[in-house]
Structures are given as structure tokens and as C-alpha cells.
Design an enzyme around this catalytic site. Sequence first.
Site, PDB file in Angstrom:
ATOM      1  N   ARG A  89       0.817  -1.217   0.000  1.00  0.00           N
ATOM      2  CA  ARG A  89       0.000   0.000   0.000  1.00  0.00           C
ATOM      3  C   ARG A  89       0.850   1.266   0.000  1.00  0.00           C
ATOM      4  O   ARG A  89       0.586   2.202  -0.763  1.00  0.00           O
ATOM      5  CB  ARG A  89      -0.950  -0.023   1.207  1.00  0.00           C
ATOM      6  CG  ARG A  89      -2.015  -1.087   1.086  1.00  0.00           C
ATOM      7  CD  ARG A  89      -2.876  -1.202   2.331  1.00  0.00           C
ATOM      8  NE  ARG A  89      -2.131  -1.684   3.485  1.00  0.00           N
ATOM      9  CZ  ARG A  89      -2.698  -2.183   4.589  1.00  0.00           C
ATOM     10  NH1 ARG A  89      -4.015  -2.241   4.692  1.00  0.00           N
ATOM     11  NH2 ARG A  89      -1.956  -2.604   5.589  1.00  0.00           N
ATOM     12  N   ALA A  90       1.902   1.288   0.825  1.00  0.00           N
ATOM     13  CA  ALA A  90       2.744   2.487   0.913  1.00  0.00           C
ATOM     14  C   ALA A  90       3.489   2.725  -0.405  1.00  0.00           C
ATOM     15  O   ALA A  90       3.624   3.867  -0.854  1.00  0.00           O
ATOM     16  CB  ALA A  90       3.738   2.337   2.055  1.00  0.00           C
ATOM     17  N   GLU A  91       3.953   1.632  -1.025  1.00  0.00           N
ATOM     18  CA  GLU A  91       4.694   1.769  -2.286  1.00  0.00           C
ATOM     19  C   GLU A  91       3.798   2.290  -3.404  1.00  0.00           C
ATOM     20  O   GLU A  91       4.222   3.097  -4.239  1.00  0.00           O
ATOM     21  CB  GLU A  91       5.317   0.418  -2.673  1.00  0.00           C
ATOM     22  CG  GLU A  91       6.540   0.075  -1.817  1.00  0.00           C
ATOM     23  CD  GLU A  91       6.842  -1.421  -1.723  1.00  0.00           C
ATOM     24  OE1 GLU A  91       7.856  -1.765  -1.067  1.00  0.00           O
ATOM     25  OE2 GLU A  91       6.076  -2.250  -2.267  1.00  0.00           O
TER      26      GLU A  91
ATOM     27  N   ASP B 233       7.929 -10.824  -0.229  1.00  0.00           N
ATOM     28  CA  ASP B 233       8.886 -11.668  -0.964  1.00  0.00           C
ATOM     29  C   ASP B 233       8.238 -13.007  -1.324  1.00  0.00           C
ATOM     30  O   ASP B 233       8.409 -13.526  -2.426  1.00  0.00           O
ATOM     31  CB  ASP B 233      10.131 -11.954  -0.109  1.00  0.00           C
ATOM     32  CG  ASP B 233      10.996 -10.712   0.117  1.00  0.00           C
ATOM     33  OD1 ASP B 233      10.790  -9.700  -0.565  1.00  0.00           O
ATOM     34  OD2 ASP B 233      11.896 -10.774   0.990  1.00  0.00           O
TER      35      ASP B 233
HETATM   36  N1  LIG Z   1      -1.377  -8.995   9.271  1.00  0.00           N
HETATM   37  C1  LIG Z   1      -1.624  -9.850   8.272  1.00  0.00           C
HETATM   38  N2  LIG Z   1      -2.655 -10.719   8.357  1.00  0.00           N
HETATM   39  C2  LIG Z   1      -2.915 -11.586   7.373  1.00  0.00           C
HETATM   40  N3  LIG Z   1      -2.208 -11.668   6.223  1.00  0.00           N
HETATM   41  C3  LIG Z   1      -1.189 -10.821   6.064  1.00  0.00           C
HETATM   42  C4  LIG Z   1      -0.831  -9.862   7.086  1.00  0.00           C
HETATM   43  N4  LIG Z   1       0.242  -9.155   6.649  1.00  0.00           N
HETATM   44  C5  LIG Z   1       0.523  -9.663   5.430  1.00  0.00           C
HETATM   45  N5  LIG Z   1      -0.317 -10.656   5.066  1.00  0.00           N
HETATM   46  C6  LIG Z   1      -0.301 -11.414   3.799  1.00  0.00           C
HETATM   47  O1  LIG Z   1       0.945 -11.153   3.134  1.00  0.00           O
HETATM   48  C7  LIG Z   1       0.722 -10.424   1.908  1.00  0.00           C
HETATM   49  C8  LIG Z   1       1.838  -9.399   1.700  1.00  0.00           C
HETATM   50  O2  LIG Z   1       1.890  -8.543   2.812  1.00  0.00           O
HETATM   51  P1  LIG Z   1       2.207  -6.967   2.687  1.00  0.00           P
HETATM   52  O3  LIG Z   1       1.148  -6.330   1.872  1.00  0.00           O
HETATM   53  O4  LIG Z   1       2.432  -6.490   4.064  1.00  0.00           O
HETATM   54  O5  LIG Z   1       3.553  -7.003   1.824  1.00  0.00           O
HETATM   55  P2  LIG Z   1       4.937  -6.193   2.033  1.00  0.00           P
HETATM   56  O6  LIG Z   1       4.672  -4.910   2.747  1.00  0.00           O
HETATM   57  O7  LIG Z   1       5.615  -6.139   0.727  1.00  0.00           O
HETATM   58  O8  LIG Z   1       5.744  -7.156   2.963  1.00  0.00           O
HETATM   59  P3  LIG Z   1       7.330  -7.114   3.235  1.00  0.00           P
HETATM   60  O9  LIG Z   1       7.887  -5.941   2.506  1.00  0.00           O
HETATM   61  O10 LIG Z   1       7.461  -7.062   4.726  1.00  0.00           O
HETATM   62  O11 LIG Z   1       7.814  -8.419   2.686  1.00  0.00           O
HETATM   63  C9  LIG Z   1      -0.662  -9.831   2.049  1.00  0.00           C
HETATM   64  O12 LIG Z   1      -1.234  -9.584   0.771  1.00  0.00           O
HETATM   65  C10 LIG Z   1      -1.374 -10.916   2.845  1.00  0.00           C
HETATM   66  O13 LIG Z   1      -1.741 -11.993   2.013  1.00  0.00           O
HETATM   67 MG   LIG Z   2       7.674  -5.681   0.086  1.00  0.00          MG
END
Ligand SMILES: Nc1ncnc2c1ncn2[C@@H]1O[C@H](COP(=O)(O)OP(=O)(O)OP(=O)(O)O)[C@@H](O)[C@H]1O
Ligand SMILES: [Mg+2]
Length: 325
Positions: free
Chosen positions: A212-214, A279
Amino acid sequence: MSNWTATATATEQAEIPVVPSARINSARVLVVGDVMLDRYWFGDVNRISPEAPVPVVRVNKKEDRLGGAANVARNAAALGAQAGLLCVVGHDEPGERIVELLGKSKVAAHLGRDPDLPTTIKLRVLSRQQQLLRVDFEDAPNHEVLLTCLQRFTELLPQHDVILMSDYAKGGLTHVMQMIAEAKRAGKPVLVDPKGDDWDRYRGATLTTPNRAELREVVGQWKSEEDLHERVRKLREELELSALLLTRSEEGMTLFTETQVVHTSAEAREVYDVSGAGDTVIATVATMLGAGVPLVDSIVYANRAAGIVVGKLGTATVDYNELFA
Ligand SMILES: Nc1ncnc2c1ncn2[C@@H]1O[C@H](COP(=O)(O)OP(=O)(O)OP(=O)(O)O)[C@@H](O)[C@H]1O
Ligand SMILES: [Mg+2]
């Protein structure tokens, strides 16, 4: 206007068809990007230093884990894909450690060596489960080694089915535009885990997977779900991206393509550690595409894998049996 239409579907703990392991094993995924080592030092604090008002940690345990692009490659290999990793490390101890850990993870390492580069490492010092300090070493690789990597990319391209760019903004993807163009000419799908606000570099990619932030960084804050759909449509068209997968942490993930918008709810039962879930998502999508699974179905597997990985401590992986259990 394009022929874009919005259809929102929620997938709840659905039964997902098993992809035969032989098909997964035949998927050849090349990960390109920024590699790093996550290092942890654990110890006890019993006194304050006589040199400065800081705690003195007596280290009694050390742990190293693959991070960044190396963690993505490790995730693809854990599922059973043939994973290759193209990136730059230094001529130092952390670089050697990365080579060793990649070997244990069954990732084929194609590493450019820059003798002047400190291998990217994030060192955390912890005591009683509390982080006291983080120390980062990083720098951008030099031009020569980056050009060598670009040549190596051209050589490796024919031996892989899916190309995955794991961008952590450390300079390893300086030539990402040329790489995407080459991969597209060769008819290979290119997946990008983006970083930063300059997405022009990812023009023409098959799929980007921002969180979301990206995404907010490039399209601004959306006011509603409809507003989000519209902003993503514009971005996709402007940058000629076939699809975009927005990962939304506890809200799951939403896939935007030219013809549809598909939402998948998060599946985690218990959440221990969300780091590295992104990842796992992109590594799973790449593996499934390499196994011949259509993109829309791949995200269901990616969501399942992410739901499993957040239930584990540390940047973890999911294997074939766990995914299809
Ligand atoms: N708190 C949570 N509860 C349930 N599922 C989660 C949660 N956090 C992440 N996920 C699962 O992991 C996926 C990727 O998480 P997120 O959107 O946080 O990615 P991210 O920010 O790129 O993660 P990171 O950079 O730490 O690897 C989500 O789409 C969801 O399927
Ligand atoms: Mg990521």
C-alpha cells in the site's frame, strides 16, 4: 476509455487445485536485484559501558538469514522451482556467507563481485527480545560490475521462463529498463517488486507487486475503492504494465488487469511475523507462472503462501507440501 470493467470477487479459504510437483519443478525463475544479509547478534546486558552511557552486550548467539532478492529466490526454491539469482556482492565475509546460504537453499547463484563494495548487511543487536541497535552497511555497485551483470542477464535469459526483479533501491537494478526490454523481446513475463517513486524504469513489465505504501508513493492517497481502481488503471496504461498486484497486508491482495479487478482476502489464522510476506507473494506468483498456471489463479496460491509465512517467525519460506496441505 479501454474495455476495462470492475469485477470484485472474494476468495475465502477456497479449496485450491493441486499443481503437480513435476510442473512446479519445471518452473525456471530468474531473480535479479538487490541482495542482502540479515544478521542477528543476541546477548545479555549486565552493565553500562565505562566509555559512554551505552549498554554492553555480551554476544552469545549469532544468526544470519538471506534478505532482499536472495530471500525471494529462496522462497521460489523452497516451493520447488529452479531458482537462479543474479546480483552483486562484495569480496567480503558477508558476501561469502550469502554464497554459503544460497547453496543450502538450492538457489543457483550468479554473483557479480565488486571488490570495493561492502556487501549489503543489516546487523541487529538484540537483548531479551529487544532490538538495541541496527547497523547497516551498503553502497551502490560500480559501473563495470553492473555492465557485466547486464551481459550475464542476456546469457541467462534463454534458460529461464519467468524473470523477477526484486528492487530494494541499492543500485543492483540500474539497468532494469534494458533487462525488461530484452525479456519482453524474448517473450518472457517480467515481475517487479518495486521501490521508490520512479516507475518509468519498470515500463512494460508484466506485473508489479507494490504494497500500500509503495503504491501511494506513485499514485497518491486514494479516497475510495473506485478511486483506487481509477488511479491504478491510469498508471497501468501510462506505463504499459499488463497487471498490478496490490498487497494489502491484513486486507489481502487485489489484482488489477486490463479486463478485471480480483480481490482475495487474507488467509492468516495467526500472525507472528509479517516481514518478508511480500517476498513470498512475488516468488509464489513467479513459480506458478513458470509452472503454466494463469496469473489470476497464481494469486490465489500466493495469498495462501503469504497466509502461511506470516504465521512463522523471521523471514521464512513455504514449501510445496505446506502450500497444498
Ligand atoms: N497482518 C496480516 N494478516 C494476514 N495476512 C497478512 C498480514 N500481513 C501480510 N499478510 C499477507 O501477506 C501479503 C503481503 O503482505 P504486505 O502487503 O504487508 O507485503 P509487504 O509490505 O511487501 O511485505 P514485506 O515488505 O514485509 O515483505 C498480504 O497480501 C497478505 O496476504
Ligand atoms: Mg515488500
